[in-house]
Scaffold this active site. Structure first.
Site, mmCIF file in Angstrom:
data_model
loop_
_atom_site.group_PDB
_atom_site.id
_atom_site.type_symbol
_atom_site.label_atom_id
_atom_site.label_comp_id
_atom_site.label_asym_id
_atom_site.label_seq_id
_atom_site.Cartn_x
_atom_site.Cartn_y
_atom_site.Cartn_z
ATOM 1 C CG HIS A 147 53.273 45.532 42.073
ATOM 2 N ND1 HIS A 147 53.442 46.873 41.783
ATOM 3 C CD2 HIS A 147 53.074 44.921 40.879
ATOM 4 C CE1 HIS A 147 53.342 47.050 40.477
ATOM 5 N NE2 HIS A 147 53.122 45.881 39.905
ATOM 6 C CG ASP A 224 48.489 45.907 46.240
ATOM 7 O OD1 ASP A 224 47.476 45.802 45.522
ATOM 8 O OD2 ASP A 224 49.653 45.894 45.780
ATOM 9 C CD GLN A 227 47.500 40.326 40.421
ATOM 10 O OE1 GLN A 227 46.659 39.563 39.946
ATOM 11 N NE2 GLN A 227 48.251 41.095 39.666
ATOM 12 C CE LYS A 250 46.847 44.517 38.456
ATOM 13 N NZ LYS A 250 47.828 44.234 37.415
ATOM 14 C CB CYS A 389 56.325 45.657 39.258
ATOM 15 S SG CYS A 389 56.072 46.409 37.655
HETATM 16 N N1 C6P Z 1 50.526 44.257 38.521
HETATM 17 C C1 C6P Z 1 51.282 42.627 36.919
HETATM 18 O O1 C6P Z 1 51.492 42.232 35.771
HETATM 19 P P1 C6P Z 1 48.263 49.344 38.664
HETATM 20 O O2 C6P Z 1 49.425 49.355 37.717
HETATM 21 O O3 C6P Z 1 48.203 50.592 39.487
HETATM 22 O O4 C6P Z 1 46.966 49.002 38.019
HETATM 23 O O5 C6P Z 1 48.513 48.108 39.669
HETATM 24 C C2 C6P Z 1 49.739 48.010 40.361
HETATM 25 C C3 C6P Z 1 49.802 46.724 41.125
HETATM 26 C C4 C6P Z 1 49.809 46.773 42.507
HETATM 27 N N2 C6P Z 1 49.828 45.655 43.246
HETATM 28 C C5 C6P Z 1 49.824 44.429 42.689
HETATM 29 C C6 C6P Z 1 49.812 43.224 43.572
HETATM 30 C C7 C6P Z 1 49.832 44.318 41.300
HETATM 31 O O6 C6P Z 1 49.828 43.102 40.749
HETATM 32 C C8 C6P Z 1 49.833 45.485 40.498
HETATM 33 C C9 C6P Z 1 49.905 45.396 39.003
HETATM 34 C C10 C6P Z 1 50.618 43.974 37.110
HETATM 35 O O7 C6P Z 1 51.586 41.965 37.907
HETATM 36 C C11 C6P Z 1 51.312 45.036 36.316
HETATM 37 S S1 C6P Z 1 52.967 45.291 36.838
#
Ligand code: C6P
Length: 439
Positions: A147, A224, A227, A250, A389
């Site tokens: 991401h 990270d 997910q 999440k 993203c």
């Molecule tokens: N993915 C998706 O629809 P934040 O925005 O900081 O809560 O998380 C960022 C992020 C980082 N790593 C992974 C693997 C992610 O999936 C995400 C967030 C969402 O896939 C929003 S783009």
């Protein structure tokens, strides 16, 4: 983390309900009863089918109630007030920190830093650790499934420090090509940054192997878990990762709250990025000294109400059992994959189900991903379309956008069928001459 079968409807109790560790259809209906948002019509008369939990999860009533409780009963700034409300809120927030530590099996709550989300957690390490400590000749190992939140900050850190970003290649089934690790992971590597689970292909990465390999060359590993933490057990001591990040929203929690876990010595190496209240030991006109961890990395007023909500969300997940959740979602994933594969023109990007979490990203011949999402939305089915993203990954796919359905334990087999039927309808519509289209 061990499964602790208990009631999803009453997560604060320890009364066993899901004794088999497997959810029945009745269990899922009972769980759905905990999520007020799921019971609504959209576009007038279409029952909502929410398949966008990878973007953000829905919230059970207990989390919503907790936020109301905070604001109605003890809203007050933490670690400041010498009064009953301030004390209560501080106890709630620090209790939540301990719950997070237990949820990921951290040795101590002091290793849990509250941030605003995964993105901020990555940036804290990229700018406060990598940009400060690395230099020319050093390398950061990433890959193209990350991401942007786990890529762009490392690009910035590399630029600031003179270090080089290396990309471990992907296999044709969208997994990390670990057969090439020796080539890419060397004594020059100082950090491996990797996702626990891709937000697009659902690929679950081999963290045990990567952690061992990183440590063998003296590198740190950053996971990270945005997910992966939502879909299965996380144990930061097995594999023994250096840093791990996730977002509360999440994992059934509120927005605006995230976690950075670090090994004690790794966290000590992070320079504070933000100065201000709470993070100091002593301030004089000439300069300041820093407080102990985790306060040192938590400048300013903490998102204290959100921490309380996150604590309750983690209770809810733990009472269901993360193993139970993983199993339930795997069943939905297998069902969705086998059903969607019967639709002509559907291409699913990702490894076989056994190697991924409950995310299905696809293209459908003749229907743009955004048009597909729009047509599904009109039938009540909420999915996401775009590059999610992950522009480098979509560049590899050779498409600008995919349509992504992502499942949570509160989804049902019937909803999987509604997704498939809605896609079939969209395909039919797009076969028609342009003027006669419409749902
Ligand atoms: N993915 C998706 O629809 P934040 O925005 O900081 O809560 O998380 C960022 C992020 C980082 N790593 C992974 C693997 C992610 O999936 C995400 C967030 C969402 O896939 C929003 S783009």
């Amino acid at each position: 983390m061990a499964d602790s079968p208990a009631s999803g409807s009453a997560p604060a109790t320890s009364e066993p309900v899901f004794s088999s560790g497997k959810l029945s259809a009745e269990d899922v209906q009972r769980i759905r009863g905990d999520f007020p948002i799921l019971h609504q019509m959209v576009h007038g008369d279409q029952p909502l089918v929410y398949l966008d939990s990878a973007a953000t999860s829905q919230k059970p009533r207990v989390v919503i109630d907790k936020l109301v409780e905070v604001y109605e009963q003890y809203n007050s700034n933490v670690h400041r007030g010498i009064h009953a409300l301030g004390d209560r809120m501080t106890v709630e927030m620090e209790g939540a920190r301990e719950k997070v530590a237990r949820f990921i099996n951290a040795a101590s709550a002091e290793q849990i830093v509250f941030t605003s989300g995964t993105t901020m957690s990555v940036n804290l390490v990229a700018h406060g650790w990598a940009a400060q400590r690395l230099g020319p000749g050093d390398e950061i190992l990433v890959n193209e499934m990350e991401h942007h939140a786990n890529l762009v900050p490392w690009q910035m850190a590399a630029k600031a420090s003179g270090a080089t970003l290396k990309f471990l290649p992907l296999t044709p089934t969208w997994e990390l090509d670990v057969s090439r690790l020796e080539e890419f992971l060397t004594r020059r590597t100082k950090l491996v940054a990797v996702t626990g689970m891709s937000n697009v292909t659902g690929t679950i990465n081999p963290l045990e192997l990567l952690t061992r390999a990183a440590h063998d060359v003296g590198a740190r590993i950053f996971v990270d878990a945005a997910q992966s933490a939502a879909h299965g057990p996380v144990d930061v001591r097995s594999p023994d990762v250096d840093f791990l990040a996730f977002s509360g929203h999440k994992l059934l929690g509120p927005t605006g709250i995230g976690i950075l876990y670090g090994k004690a010595d790794a966290l000590e190496e992070i320079e504070p990025l933000f100065g201000g209240g709470h993070m100091i030991n002593e301030v004089t006109p000439e300069g300041s000294t820093w407080a102990a961890l985790p306060a040192r990395l938590e400048a300013g007023t903490a998102p204290f109400a959100q921490t309380a909500g996150l604590g309750v969300a983690l209770d809810y997940l733990s009472n269901l059992g993360m193993e139970t959740i993983a199993r339930q979602e795997q069943t939905l994933l297998e069902l969705a994959t086998s059903r969607l594969e019967t639709i002509p023109g559907v291409t699913i990007f990702g490894p076989p189900c056994a190697k991924k979490g409950a995310i299905v990203s696809m293209t459908v011949d003749g229907v743009h991903a955004h048009d597909l999402a729009d047509l599904l939305d009109r039938q009540g089915v909420a999915i996401r379309a775009g590059h999610h993203c992950t522009m480098p990954l979509h560049e590899r796919f050779g498409v600008a956008a995919t349509a992504r359905a992502s499942f949570a334990f509160y989804n049902t087999p019937e909803e999987v069928e509604q997704l498939a039927a809605a896609i079939e309808k969209a395909v039919e519509i797009f076969k028609r001459p342009r003027r006669s289209r419409g749902v």
